[in-house]
Design a protein around this motif. Sequence first.
Motif, PDB file in Angstrom:
ATOM      1  N   SER A  84       0.832  -1.195   0.000  1.00 40.37           N
ATOM      2  CA  SER A  84       0.000   0.000   0.000  1.00 40.37           C
ATOM      3  C   SER A  84       0.875   1.257   0.000  1.00 40.37           C
ATOM      4  N   LEU A  85       0.596   2.180  -0.923  1.00 41.51           N
ATOM      5  CA  LEU A  85       1.365   3.417  -1.031  1.00 41.51           C
ATOM      6  C   LEU A  85       0.765   4.491  -0.127  1.00 41.51           C
ATOM      7  N   VAL A  86       1.542   4.885   0.881  1.00 40.09           N
ATOM      8  CA  VAL A  86       1.187   5.977   1.791  1.00 40.09           C
ATOM      9  C   VAL A  86       2.337   6.972   1.703  1.00 40.09           C
ATOM     10  N   LEU A  87       2.060   8.149   1.142  1.00 43.42           N
ATOM     11  CA  LEU A  87       3.130   9.128   0.925  1.00 43.42           C
ATOM     12  C   LEU A  87       3.895   9.447   2.208  1.00 43.42           C
ATOM     13  N   GLU A  88       3.178   9.562   3.324  1.00 44.81           N
ATOM     14  CA  GLU A  88       3.824   9.915   4.587  1.00 44.81           C
ATOM     15  C   GLU A  88       4.874   8.891   5.008  1.00 44.81           C
ATOM     16  N   TRP A 111       7.713  15.179   7.543  1.00 49.98           N
ATOM     17  CA  TRP A 111       6.301  15.415   7.840  1.00 49.98           C
ATOM     18  C   TRP A 111       6.143  15.948   9.254  1.00 49.98           C
ATOM     19  N   GLN A 112       5.231  16.885   9.409  1.00 47.68           N
ATOM     20  CA  GLN A 112       4.772  17.378  10.702  1.00 47.68           C
ATOM     21  C   GLN A 112       3.269  17.174  10.708  1.00 47.68           C
ATOM     22  N   GLY A 113       2.811  16.117  11.348  1.00 51.01           N
ATOM     23  CA  GLY A 113       1.385  15.802  11.320  1.00 51.01           C
ATOM     24  C   GLY A 113       0.961  15.428   9.911  1.00 51.01           C
ATOM     25  N   THR A 114      -0.003  16.159   9.370  1.00 55.66           N
ATOM     26  CA  THR A 114      -0.527  15.850   8.037  1.00 55.66           C
ATOM     27  C   THR A 114       0.116  16.694   6.937  1.00 55.66           C
ATOM     28  N   GLN A 115       1.113  17.507   7.282  1.00 59.85           N
ATOM     29  CA  GLN A 115       1.777  18.330   6.267  1.00 59.85           C
ATOM     30  C   GLN A 115       3.212  17.853   6.053  1.00 59.85           C
ATOM     31  N   GLY A 116       3.529  17.628   4.769  1.00 57.12           N
ATOM     32  CA  GLY A 116       4.871  17.189   4.412  1.00 57.12           C
ATOM     33  C   GLY A 116       5.561  18.190   3.505  1.00 57.12           C
ATOM     34  N   VAL A 117       6.888  18.150   3.547  1.00 58.94           N
ATOM     35  CA  VAL A 117       7.711  18.967   2.654  1.00 58.94           C
ATOM     36  C   VAL A 117       8.685  18.025   1.959  1.00 58.94           C
ATOM     37  N   ILE A 118       8.711  18.110   0.624  1.00 55.89           N
ATOM     38  CA  ILE A 118       9.650  17.304  -0.161  1.00 55.89           C
ATOM     39  C   ILE A 118      10.528  18.265  -0.945  1.00 55.89           C
ATOM     40  N   ILE A 151       3.028  19.211   0.819  1.00 52.25           N
ATOM     41  CA  ILE A 151       1.977  18.216   0.618  1.00 52.25           C
ATOM     42  C   ILE A 151       1.065  18.197   1.844  1.00 52.25           C
ATOM     43  N   ASN A 152      -0.229  18.104   1.613  1.00 51.87           N
ATOM     44  CA  ASN A 152      -1.196  17.963   2.696  1.00 51.87           C
ATOM     45  C   ASN A 152      -1.919  16.639   2.542  1.00 51.87           C
ATOM     46  N   ALA A 153      -1.875  15.825   3.593  1.00 56.04           N
ATOM     47  CA  ALA A 153      -2.611  14.562   3.629  1.00 56.04           C
ATOM     48  C   ALA A 153      -4.004  14.863   4.166  1.00 56.04           C
ATOM     49  N   LEU A 154      -5.034  14.598   3.357  1.00 58.57           N
ATOM     50  CA  LEU A 154      -6.404  14.943   3.720  1.00 58.57           C
ATOM     51  C   LEU A 154      -7.175  13.767   4.302  1.00 58.57           C
ATOM     52  N   ARG A 189      -6.283  10.801   0.084  1.00 62.74           N
ATOM     53  CA  ARG A 189      -6.352  12.039  -0.701  1.00 62.74           C
ATOM     54  C   ARG A 189      -5.232  12.991  -0.269  1.00 62.74           C
ATOM     55  N   TYR A 190      -4.654  13.666  -1.268  1.00 58.49           N
ATOM     56  CA  TYR A 190      -3.559  14.604  -1.014  1.00 58.49           C
ATOM     57  C   TYR A 190      -3.727  15.838  -1.884  1.00 58.49           C
ATOM     58  N   THR A 191      -3.192  16.951  -1.398  1.00 58.76           N
ATOM     59  CA  THR A 191      -3.029  18.146  -2.221  1.00 58.76           C
ATOM     60  C   THR A 191      -1.579  18.573  -2.081  1.00 58.76           C
ATOM     61  N   GLY A 192      -1.106  19.311  -3.086  1.00 57.93           N
ATOM     62  CA  GLY A 192       0.277  19.763  -3.039  1.00 57.93           C
ATOM     63  C   GLY A 192       0.475  21.047  -3.810  1.00 57.93           C
ATOM     64  N   THR A 193       1.479  21.802  -3.390  1.00 57.20           N
ATOM     65  CA  THR A 193       1.857  23.029  -4.086  1.00 57.20           C
ATOM     66  C   THR A 193       3.375  23.075  -4.202  1.00 57.20           C
ATOM     67  N   ALA A 194       3.837  23.797  -5.209  1.00 50.60           N
ATOM     68  CA  ALA A 194       5.265  24.056  -5.415  1.00 50.60           C
ATOM     69  C   ALA A 194       5.360  25.329  -6.255  1.00 50.60           C
ATOM     70  N   GLY A 195       6.542  25.909  -6.322  1.00 52.61           N
ATOM     71  CA  GLY A 195       6.731  27.181  -6.995  1.00 52.61           C
ATOM     72  C   GLY A 195       6.321  27.212  -8.451  1.00 52.61           C
TER      73      GLY A 195
END
Length: 181
Positions: free
Chosen positions: A39-43, A75-82, A100-103, A107-113
């Motif tokens: 099972s793929l879990v990003l965290e 990761w800090q809780g449900t927020q990750g930085v890659i 990255i936000n683990a919802l 489900r995930y959302t992510g932002t980058a520059g």
Amino acid sequence: MRLLIRFWRHNIILAMLGLGLLSSCSSVEVDEYQGTNPSLVLESFFDGKLKAAGIVQDFSGKVVRKFNVTMEASWQGTQGVINEWFVYDDGETQTRIWTINALGDGRYTGTAGDIIGTAVGQASGSALRWQYEMLLAVDGEEYHVDFDDWMFLVNDNTIINHSDIIKLGIKVAKVTLVIQK
């Protein structure tokens, strides 16, 4: 040479449009991987130092670039930085920092520059599908493209990542990346 490549890319897009706007959207849904293992879990996977190697292929399948990536993720809780540091075979370097936000429920959302808006992802079983818009820099110019990005967890230490790069509804390139812990 770069001018010739740029001219070629623009004309290929126009030629493909003239052929009737071929569809490049994936017909596979991420739910089809429900119950597959591991099972793929990003965290879990994106935690600590990782490395990757990849290729970029044009619309015909020809490899046009090779690259290596060094990553650090936390990761800090449900927020990750890659943090990603790219080195291409022509010497170009690039840095991307994903937030990255683990919802929940895979489900995930992510932002980058260089991401336009917010990337949206859904994991199911051993697969995760990301979809997002990006400003892609090519030869000093920026192109607004869509990414249809699939990750498959092969084992506890390896992900194979396949991305279609889409412009005006047409797949113009693809990226294959092997990520390892």
